[in-house]
Design a protein around this motif. Structure first.
Motif, PDB file in Angstrom:
ATOM      1  N   ALA A   1     -11.960   5.517   0.331  1.00  0.00           N
ATOM      2  CA  ALA A   1     -11.925   6.369  -0.955  1.00  0.00           C
ATOM      3  C   ALA A   1     -10.920   5.456  -1.924  1.00  0.00           C
ATOM      4  O   ALA A   1     -11.402   5.308  -3.070  1.00  0.00           O
ATOM      5  CB  ALA A   1     -10.951   7.851  -1.001  1.00  0.00           C
ATOM      6  N   ILE A   2      -9.919   4.954  -1.478  1.00  0.00           N
ATOM      7  CA  ILE A   2      -9.283   3.866  -2.203  1.00  0.00           C
ATOM      8  C   ILE A   2     -10.031   2.563  -2.634  1.00  0.00           C
ATOM      9  O   ILE A   2      -9.979   2.076  -3.772  1.00  0.00           O
ATOM     10  CB  ILE A   2      -7.756   3.546  -1.367  1.00  0.00           C
ATOM     11  CG1 ILE A   2      -6.914   4.573  -1.173  1.00  0.00           C
ATOM     12  CG2 ILE A   2      -7.116   2.370  -2.318  1.00  0.00           C
ATOM     13  CD1 ILE A   2      -5.759   4.614  -0.352  1.00  0.00           C
ATOM     14  N   LYS A   3     -10.541   2.158  -1.706  1.00  0.00           N
ATOM     15  CA  LYS A   3     -11.516   0.833  -1.863  1.00  0.00           C
ATOM     16  C   LYS A   3     -12.695   1.255  -2.581  1.00  0.00           C
ATOM     17  O   LYS A   3     -12.866   0.450  -3.657  1.00  0.00           O
ATOM     18  CB  LYS A   3     -12.286   0.495  -0.336  1.00  0.00           C
ATOM     19  CG  LYS A   3     -13.372  -0.563  -0.348  1.00  0.00           C
ATOM     20  CD  LYS A   3     -14.217  -0.617   0.520  1.00  0.00           C
ATOM     21  CE  LYS A   3     -14.663   0.754   1.180  1.00  0.00           C
ATOM     22  NZ  LYS A   3     -15.821   1.084   0.020  1.00  0.00           N
ATOM     23  N   ALA A   4     -13.421   2.360  -2.649  1.00  0.00           N
ATOM     24  CA  ALA A   4     -14.315   2.585  -3.650  1.00  0.00           C
ATOM     25  C   ALA A   4     -13.787   2.746  -5.067  1.00  0.00           C
ATOM     26  O   ALA A   4     -14.625   2.130  -5.802  1.00  0.00           O
ATOM     27  CB  ALA A   4     -15.038   4.088  -3.342  1.00  0.00           C
ATOM     28  N   ALA A   5     -12.587   3.431  -5.127  1.00  0.00           N
ATOM     29  CA  ALA A   5     -11.987   3.583  -6.651  1.00  0.00           C
ATOM     30  C   ALA A   5     -11.567   2.245  -7.212  1.00  0.00           C
ATOM     31  O   ALA A   5     -11.948   1.714  -8.271  1.00  0.00           O
ATOM     32  CB  ALA A   5     -10.679   4.424  -6.558  1.00  0.00           C
ATOM     33  N   VAL A   6     -11.090   1.054  -6.439  1.00  0.00           N
ATOM     34  CA  VAL A   6     -10.552  -0.091  -6.732  1.00  0.00           C
ATOM     35  C   VAL A   6     -11.944  -0.676  -7.116  1.00  0.00           C
ATOM     36  O   VAL A   6     -12.120  -1.555  -8.463  1.00  0.00           O
ATOM     37  CB  VAL A   6      -9.886  -0.841  -5.876  1.00  0.00           C
ATOM     38  CG1 VAL A   6      -9.666  -2.191  -6.179  1.00  0.00           C
ATOM     39  CG2 VAL A   6      -8.604  -0.191  -5.672  1.00  0.00           C
ATOM     40  N   MET A   7     -12.965  -0.707  -6.298  1.00  0.00           N
ATOM     41  CA  MET A   7     -14.097  -1.547  -6.563  1.00  0.00           C
ATOM     42  C   MET A   7     -15.085  -1.173  -7.749  1.00  0.00           C
ATOM     43  O   MET A   7     -15.670  -1.841  -8.450  1.00  0.00           O
ATOM     44  CB  MET A   7     -14.959  -1.772  -5.398  1.00  0.00           C
ATOM     45  CG  MET A   7     -14.032  -2.606  -4.336  1.00  0.00           C
ATOM     46  SD  MET A   7     -15.210  -2.767  -2.843  1.00  0.00           S
ATOM     47  CE  MET A   7     -14.221  -3.837  -1.755  1.00  0.00           C
ATOM     48  N   ASN A   8     -14.980   0.381  -7.922  1.00  0.00           N
ATOM     49  CA  ASN A   8     -15.584   0.744  -9.116  1.00  0.00           C
ATOM     50  C   ASN A   8     -15.106   0.361 -10.241  1.00  0.00           C
ATOM     51  O   ASN A   8     -15.814   0.096 -11.349  1.00  0.00           O
ATOM     52  CB  ASN A   8     -15.966   2.332  -8.992  1.00  0.00           C
ATOM     53  CG  ASN A   8     -16.708   2.838  -7.844  1.00  0.00           C
ATOM     54  OD1 ASN A   8     -17.605   1.974  -7.147  1.00  0.00           O
ATOM     55  ND2 ASN A   8     -16.993   3.845  -7.678  1.00  0.00           N
ATOM     56  N   LEU A   9     -13.879   0.374 -10.228  1.00  0.00           N
ATOM     57  CA  LEU A   9     -13.027   0.095 -11.444  1.00  0.00           C
ATOM     58  C   LEU A   9     -13.274  -1.310 -11.691  1.00  0.00           C
ATOM     59  O   LEU A   9     -13.495  -1.817 -12.916  1.00  0.00           O
ATOM     60  CB  LEU A   9     -11.598   0.114 -11.315  1.00  0.00           C
ATOM     61  CG  LEU A   9     -11.118   1.642 -11.271  1.00  0.00           C
ATOM     62  CD1 LEU A   9      -9.734   2.006 -10.920  1.00  0.00           C
ATOM     63  CD2 LEU A   9     -11.255   2.296 -12.685  1.00  0.00           C
TER      64      LEU A   9
END
Length: 743
Positions: free
Chosen positions: A567-575
């Motif tokens: 979840a954290i990785k997805a949020a950072v990479m999407n940003l």
């Protein structure tokens, strides 16, 4: 692992497989496919009837709630209804002086005044301020009987343009300006058809079969037909801008095809594994269908974030788009399995002479082994995980860097194509009267009746003496004598930072000092002031949107994949992906070589609502690809408990689908780039770039590299959090749909 040819019988499991709600729904719609198709046809008929009975019109208020410019506009509408209506500028240029062409100008204005919806025509020869100091340019104003430019029929605006064009000659040029003229010049380009055609070509290349390629198109078109018809009903209850239908159409076509593409791919895998059409349909919805539901939910969550902006036109655009997404999701889980009831046995029929047939390798879990090319790429990323992660991050940051120099504001006629009448009128006004003529400010003064003269004189003198003011018109009182309007012409253009400084100076210093000791209040309004206020308002609320959308999306991913790291990785990479798209948009808006490729030849400001809208849409779509990819990885992890094999298999198994899905999305969004509307053009460029970046740099490079680096930490979640959040089983139970042994 065993090698099977497509259609080879497979011994069914002796026990009934665990089938979730989507699988059970698929079984019902498959068996009752005739009723399901009729139900969708009935829904379309009902939508058409509702649209005919309750259909509304598009309208949008771009002002910031409670702002000074909105208060000015409200006073105009209430006390100066004639001043609140839309206008068309008639700009005449004659090198030998416009005074020598007075008869021609009066004849022209008479013809223009006879056009429908033209309520009044100003006389430029009785107003010294209407003729430029050098005498070569004049401007007259057509007052329309419509308050909003979108209410002006395009045919009438085109008639005005025809009259102006007929009156022009080598020594006497006429150009028309105004928002209603801009809308008439933009016209339609059939972007939806271009997007669908491109999607069909990509699907044919991927599947090599007309039937398999046609299924996603059918689902997307059916969902779009119902949602677009219902949109006219929705706008009866909410205010929505006219461009919201284009956004909803882009989203509906793109995700509708993408979701069906994922499920067609999985259906073919189940058929290759030996399941009969009905069992393969149930298994498809019970596995890929869950991913579609989660992916669609993330898009809806992202669009709901627009409500945090507190802007009515944003809410309207969000409602229209969410409607399109929900209808497409419903079509994916009901109409799609029903169509498989008719076409499932023939999914590989009508093959095109492209590609080549080969034996199908069925792995554990029921999915077909990916091609050697995708496996080789997956292993390459694994071997060079540090290099891949570094290159991915550096590439995204480099693409994002132009956004640091972006200039916010609303594009105007000065950014239109040089051959348009609105651009010619804009340039002629700037050359003849100064840049500020294209961005006048309206001072709306509310004063006690009977005591207006002294206060208004003080205000006029104070404003005229302010640095950056080129001219101020005398005050015009309404019939009640309690409200006055003055027009202020800045020395700089509407997009210049000096004009922003002037507006702030008038509001903070000049006007309070001029009205001190009186009961008068003066508001600064007009299009330029509204743009400034809207930009400031959006900038203040943007953190609410980003924080809310990211938090809710992370919670959904944690519940879906039982992992904090994912979840954290997805949020950072999407940003990072969204930031890179912003950088591409900023680059083309500079008007250099990149902008000229898509028809932007002047430095153009970025409307503040565009990055907000892009964030909401792109964050949701990025989560779609994250769900497609990681759900297959989690499926492998649960089966093998081997992180490396799970990532290798997940990337290799979904790489082709994600690439094709992204290519379709890029094509759909890119179809809006030829639009003459700068806003639609920019949205199309930004979203196409973002999807391309996300599907290549992020999903196929950065995500697997980082997950290899994290190792088993990818799948860790605190026990207490696991007990609080529901377990969605987004990957389903694919192993239950296959027999433990094969014949």
């Amino acid at each position: 692992m065993s090698v099977l040819t497509s259609g080879q019988p497979l011994e069914q499991a002796p026990t009934t497989p665990r089938v979730g709600p989507l699988g059970r729904l698929a079984r019902v719609t498959y068996r009752r496919r005739g009723r399901t198709v009729l139900a969708w046809l009935a829904a379309l008929v009902v939508a058409v009837l509702l649209s005919m009975s309750y259909g509304g019109d598009f309208k949008a208020d771009y002002s910031a709630p409670g702002s000074d410019s909105q208060q000015a506009q409200t006073l105009l509408e209430e006390r100066f209804p004639a001043q609140a209506g839309d206008t068309v500028d008639v700009v005449v240029y004659a090198a030998d002086g416009v005074q020598g062409h007075q008869a021609e100008v009066q004849s022209l204005l008479g013809d223009l005044g006879a056009v429908r919806h033209v309520d009044a025509v100003s006389d430029p020869f009785t107003d010294p301020a209407a003729i430029s100091p050098d005498g070569t340019t004049l401007v007259a104003h057509l007052r329309l009987d419509v308050e909003n430019p979108v209410d002006m029929p395009v045919a009438d605006s085109e008639h005005l343009l025809e009259i102006a064009d007929s009156a022009s000659s080598s020594a006497f040029q006429v150009a028309l300006g105004g928002q209603s003229i801009v809308q008439a010049e933009q016209g339609e380009i059939g972007s939806e058809g271009l997007g669908l055609a491109a999607a069909a070509i990509i699907l044919l290349i991927m599947f090599g079969s007309l039937v398999a390629a046609g299924l996603p198109i059918l689902v997307a078109v059916a969902g779009l037909a119902v949602s677009s018809t219902l949109t006219t009903v929705v706008i009866s209850f909410v205010d929505a801008p006219d461009w919201s239908t284009s956004l909803a159409t882009m989203m509906g076509i793109g995700i509708g095809i993408d979701y069906a593409l994922l499920m067609v791919t999985r259906f073919r895998e189940w058929r290759a594994a030996g399941l009969d059409p009905e069992a393969a349909t149930v298994a498809t919805l019970d596995t890929a269908g869950r991913s579609v539901l989660v992916a669609g939910t993330t898009v809806v969550i992202s669009m709901l974030g627009l409500f945090a902006m507190g802007l009515s036109f944003m809410r309207g655009a969000a409602v229209v788009t969410i409607l399109g997404v929900l209808v497409v999701m419903l079509a994916s889980i009901t109409l799609f399995p029903a169509l498989l009831g008719y076409l499932g046995k023939h999914v590989d029929r009508l093959r095109l002479p492209i590609g080549r047939s080969h034996a199908v390798v069925v792995a554990e879990g029921g999915h077909v082994e990916p091609s050697r090319g995708w496996l080789a790429w997956s292993r390459l990323v694994d071997r060079h995980r540090w290099v891949a992660a570094t290159v991915g991050v550096v590439a995204l940051l480099a693409l994002a860097s132009p956004f640091l120099g972006v200039r916010f504001g609303f594009p105007d006629a000065g950014n239109n194509r040089e051959e348009t009448s609105s651009r010619q009128a804009y340039d002629a006004l700037a050359d003849g009267f100064g840049a500020g003529m294209n961005g006048p400010l309206l001072l709306v003064a509310e004063v006690p009746a009977g005591s207006t003269a002294g206060v208004l004189d003080q205000v006029g003198a104070a404003v005229a003496g302010t640095k950056g003011v080129a001219a101020v018109t005398p005050a015009v009182l309404n019939e009640a004598g309690d409200t006055a309007v003055m027009t202020v012409f800045p020395a700089t253009g509407p997009q210049d930072s000096e004009t922003v400084d002037l507006v702030n100076t008038l509001r903070d210093d000049v006007l309070p000092a001029a009205t001190s000791g009186s009961e008068a209040s003066v508001h600064v309004g007009g299009v330029t002031a509204t743009s400034i206020d809207s930009t400031d308002n959006i900038a203040k609320r943007l953190p609410l949107l980003i924080g809310g959308v990211v938090l809710l999306s992370m919670l959904l991913l944690i519940a879906s994949f039982r992992s904090l790291a994912i979840a954290i990785k997805a949020a950072v990479m999407n940003l990072l992906s969204v930031a890179a798209a912003y950088g591409v948009v900023a680059l083309v808006l500079q008007g250099g070589w990149a902008g000229q490729l898509i028809g932007i030849d002047t430095a153009t400001p970025l409307p503040a609502f565009v990055p907000v809208l892009m964030f909401a849409v792109l964050f949701g779509l990025s989560m779609d690809y994250e769900v497609f990819l990681v759900s297959r990885m989690r499926e492998g992890w649960l089966r093998t408990r081997d992180n490396e094999m799970a990532i290798l298999g997940g990337l290799a198994g979904t790489g082709r689908v994600i690439t094709a899905a992204a290519a379709i999305m890029v094509a759909v969004f890119a179809a809006f780039v030829p639009s003459p509307d700068v806003v639609l053009k920019v949205i199309g460029v930004g979203m196409a770039a973002a999807i391309f970046i996300d599907a290549t740099v992020v999903r196929l490079l950065l995500v697997p590299a980082v997950m290899h680096l994290l190792g088993k930490a990818n799948w860790w979640m605190p026990d207490w959090l696991g007990r609080v959040l529901p377990e969605l089983h987004v990957e389903g139970h694919p192993e239950d749909h296959l027999a433990p042994t094969r014949a």
